[in-house]
Enzyme design. Sequence first.
Site, mmCIF file in Angstrom:
data_model
loop_
_atom_site.group_PDB
_atom_site.id
_atom_site.type_symbol
_atom_site.label_atom_id
_atom_site.label_comp_id
_atom_site.label_asym_id
_atom_site.label_seq_id
_atom_site.Cartn_x
_atom_site.Cartn_y
_atom_site.Cartn_z
ATOM 1 N N ASP A 12 0.791 -1.240 0.000
ATOM 2 C CA ASP A 12 0.000 0.000 0.000
ATOM 3 C C ASP A 12 0.826 1.295 0.000
ATOM 4 O O ASP A 12 0.503 2.235 0.746
ATOM 5 C CB ASP A 12 -0.958 0.007 1.204
ATOM 6 N N HIS A 54 -10.612 0.277 -2.550
ATOM 7 C CA HIS A 54 -11.989 0.244 -2.033
ATOM 8 C C HIS A 54 -13.021 0.746 -3.036
ATOM 9 O O HIS A 54 -12.744 1.650 -3.837
ATOM 10 C CB HIS A 54 -12.088 1.104 -0.773
ATOM 11 N N HIS A 62 -17.426 2.296 0.710
ATOM 12 C CA HIS A 62 -16.976 1.048 1.337
ATOM 13 C C HIS A 62 -17.317 1.004 2.830
ATOM 14 O O HIS A 62 -17.332 2.036 3.503
ATOM 15 C CB HIS A 62 -15.458 0.910 1.147
ATOM 16 N N LYS A 105 -6.831 -5.226 -2.836
ATOM 17 C CA LYS A 105 -7.583 -5.786 -1.713
ATOM 18 C C LYS A 105 -8.516 -4.740 -1.136
ATOM 19 O O LYS A 105 -8.297 -3.538 -1.321
ATOM 20 C CB LYS A 105 -6.607 -6.272 -0.637
ATOM 21 N N CYS A 149 -2.025 -2.640 7.683
ATOM 22 C CA CYS A 149 -1.881 -3.568 6.553
ATOM 23 C C CYS A 149 -0.563 -4.347 6.564
ATOM 24 O O CYS A 149 -0.534 -5.513 6.157
ATOM 25 C CB CYS A 149 -2.097 -2.814 5.249
HETATM 26 C C1 VGL Z 1 -4.693 0.710 5.799
HETATM 27 C C2 VGL Z 1 -6.247 1.650 7.186
HETATM 28 C C3 VGL Z 1 -7.230 1.477 6.229
HETATM 29 C C4 VGL Z 1 -3.266 0.316 5.583
HETATM 30 C C5 VGL Z 1 -5.649 0.523 4.828
HETATM 31 O O1 VGL Z 1 -2.817 0.232 4.415
HETATM 32 O O2 VGL Z 1 -2.565 0.092 6.600
HETATM 33 N N1 VGL Z 1 -4.995 1.266 6.972
HETATM 34 N N2 VGL Z 1 -6.910 0.910 5.068
HETATM 35 ZN ZN ZN Z 2 -8.354 0.794 3.543
#
Ligand code: VGL
Ligand code: ZN
Length: 240
Positions: free
Chosen positions: A44, A84, A88, A142, A187
């Site tokens: 991410d 998302h 979402h 994801k 994540c």
């Molecule tokens: C994440 C919060 C919501 C992350 C993703 O990538 O850690 N954190 N969505």
């Molecule tokens: Zn997220």
Amino acid sequence: MTNTPQRRRFLRAAAALGIAGAVPPLWAAGAVKPDAKSALIVVDVQNCFVDGGTLPVKGGAEVVPVINALAPKFRNIVVTQDWHTPGHASFASAHAGQKAFSSIKLSYGNQVLWPDHCVQGTDDAALHKDLKLPTAQLIIRKGFNPGVDSYSAFQEADRKTVTGLAGYLKARGIRTVYVTGLATDFCVAWTALDARAAGFDVYVIEDATRAIDLDGSLAKAWKNMAAKGVKRIQSADVAA
Ligand code: VGL
Ligand code: ZN
């Protein structure tokens, strides 16, 4: 620091004296060497999670040069994107009267509610423009199921629906994964823990991550990861 005979003798002597705690871990400084059965997972590193994005992680962009420098040390690289749907279930805006960074109970358990972030196909959800991973082989997206979040790159938050990543890695003979990216306590940690649960050897490269740290979530994440045998290293510990 390489594992020279001198160092090995020192370690043995230190252990005999019961001062092993004073000795740096064995995998310090270039001692961990990724092989053909290792994969770097870059979690991410998207516009949403850096300054100017919708859910900025403090210092998030600082992981980019660290990850770029690690990449040539890996034959196998997998990248993930939080991806998302609009509206979402993990968005506070989808729940009347709820504020971002609070928690609610959804059908599958507790869910932290976030600002709207990383919506499919938006610039916000694109990978950071300075990320240089020309050899990356797979991008796994994801959190695309409208009603279920997915911090982990392996399994959605219902703890049942898989993304297919474990199968992909196993089919390619990967045994060890090195997890980097954003955010350490969400994540990255969930990905590392699920990788362990799927039977992989797992390292988290700490200085290639940054955390959100919500109500002690960072300390808790490191504790949970240590308890499951996830190894915490620094990028300088990874040999070319
Ligand atoms: C994440 C919060 C919501 C992350 C993703 O990538 O850690 N954190 N969505
Ligand atoms: Zn997220």
